[in-house]
Design an enzyme around this catalytic site. Structure first.
Site, mmCIF file in Angstrom:
data_model
loop_
_atom_site.group_PDB
_atom_site.id
_atom_site.type_symbol
_atom_site.label_atom_id
_atom_site.label_comp_id
_atom_site.label_asym_id
_atom_site.label_seq_id
_atom_site.Cartn_x
_atom_site.Cartn_y
_atom_site.Cartn_z
ATOM 1 N N ASP A 1 0.826 -1.214 0.000
ATOM 2 C CA ASP A 1 0.000 0.000 0.000
ATOM 3 C C ASP A 1 0.856 1.260 0.000
ATOM 4 O OD1 ASP A 1 0.990 -0.337 2.571
ATOM 5 O OD2 ASP A 1 -0.953 -0.681 3.495
ATOM 6 N N ASN B 1 -7.446 -2.122 14.239
ATOM 7 C CA ASN B 1 -8.850 -2.439 13.953
ATOM 8 C C ASN B 1 -8.981 -3.675 13.076
ATOM 9 O OD1 ASN B 1 -7.969 -1.525 11.500
ATOM 10 N ND2 ASN B 1 -9.367 0.210 11.356
ATOM 11 N N HIS C 1 -7.219 -4.271 10.253
ATOM 12 C CA HIS C 1 -6.995 -4.106 8.815
ATOM 13 C C HIS C 1 -5.703 -4.788 8.375
ATOM 14 C CE1 HIS C 1 -4.858 0.020 9.544
ATOM 15 N NE2 HIS C 1 -3.938 -0.801 9.095
ATOM 16 N N GLU D 1 -9.705 -1.561 5.191
ATOM 17 C CA GLU D 1 -10.340 -1.179 6.450
ATOM 18 C C GLU D 1 -11.599 -1.997 6.710
ATOM 19 O OE1 GLU D 1 -8.788 0.578 8.452
ATOM 20 O OE2 GLU D 1 -8.268 2.583 7.785
#
Ligand code: GLP
Length: 243
Positions: free
Chosen positions: A67, A136, A138, A143
């Site tokens: 990413d 979280n 990811h 996400e």
């Protein structure tokens, strides 16, 4: 999915580097999927050491990063381009022609993303994908969502990711609001995957990844379906798995 619980960050980094080194020794022209963030820094240090000691040779290795932030110049110290140069590429004998990182400044984002998928395919697919884990849940920048995003795409970063990653910036306002990321399908297509996580801040995400339902609200849970995924976690990150 195999879980390896190790004592601490140092052991996690060594174990991960050993997996990567074995992959390169076995197949010198391996295609590696690479991750950023603070988690893999120790692993990259180990790999640099192994390169310096002549144990591994990166001359034929091909890499694809997971990413990149949208809007950061590659010279920007917070960009993943900069991170990869600093933590790995400038220390080893990789051929920069074999390095692929998404261009977060591309004018045509859709084209950038579909080209990236094409490049991965042309290289024969990813042999070994390295992943970190967001607090979280990811992976890459996939996400929590109501569906598993598929291929490489642009994403709006969640408030919790912006907050978690603000430690690398002067303040949360400086964190880009968007990123380009390989999708869940891109990641799941890799032949082998290793995911690293350390520290108590990752304990809930590790629990969801290993023991939770497979659901897009916890993107890493998809790895439960992968035929060759290894999760290497330290005791703190694994603290919610027992019992
Ligand atoms: C970022 C990256 C992820 C990374 C995650 C965890 O959001 N896009 O690839 O795994 O953060 O980062 P850290 O290792 O710093 O906890």
């Amino acid at each position: 999915m195999e879980i390896r619980i190790v004592k601490d960050y140092g052991e996690m980094s060594k174990k991960a580097a050993d997996v990567v080194a074995a992959q390169i020794i076995e197949k010198p022209d391996s295609v590696l999927g690479l991750a950023t963030g603070s988690t893999p820094i120790g692993m990259y240090k180990e790999l640099v050491r192994m390169y310096e000691e002549g144990i591994i040779d990166f001359s034929k290795v091909v890499t694809f990063n997971l990413d990149e932030y949208v809007g950061l110049d590659e010279k920007n110290e917070q960009s993943y381009h900069f991170y990869m140069m600093q933590n790995l590429f400038k220390h080893i004998n990789i051929d920069m022609k074999n390095v692929h990182i998404l261009d977060g400044n591309a004018k045509d984002i859709d084209k950038e993303c579909s080209n990236y998928e094409g490049e991965i395919e042309k290289a024969g697919g990813i042999d070994l994908q390295i992943l970190g884990l967001g607090r979280n849940g990811h992976i890459g920048f996939n996400e929590p969502d109501v569906k598993f995003p598929k291929n490489t795409h642009i994403v709006d970063l969640s408030e919790s990711t912006i907050e978690a990653n603000s430690r690398f910036f002067r303040n949360a306002e400086e964190v880009p609001k968007q990123a380009l990321t390989m999708g869940e399908a891109t990641i799941m297509k890799a032949d082998r995957i290793i995911l690293l996580a350390n520290g108590s801040a990752k304990a809930d995400a590790v629990f969801g990844l290993v023991k939770g339902d497979i659901k897009p609200e916890l993107p890493a849970s998809a790895l439960q379906m992968h035929p060759d995924a290894v999760v290497i976690v330290d005791k703190e990150a694994a603290s919610k798995l027992e019992g």
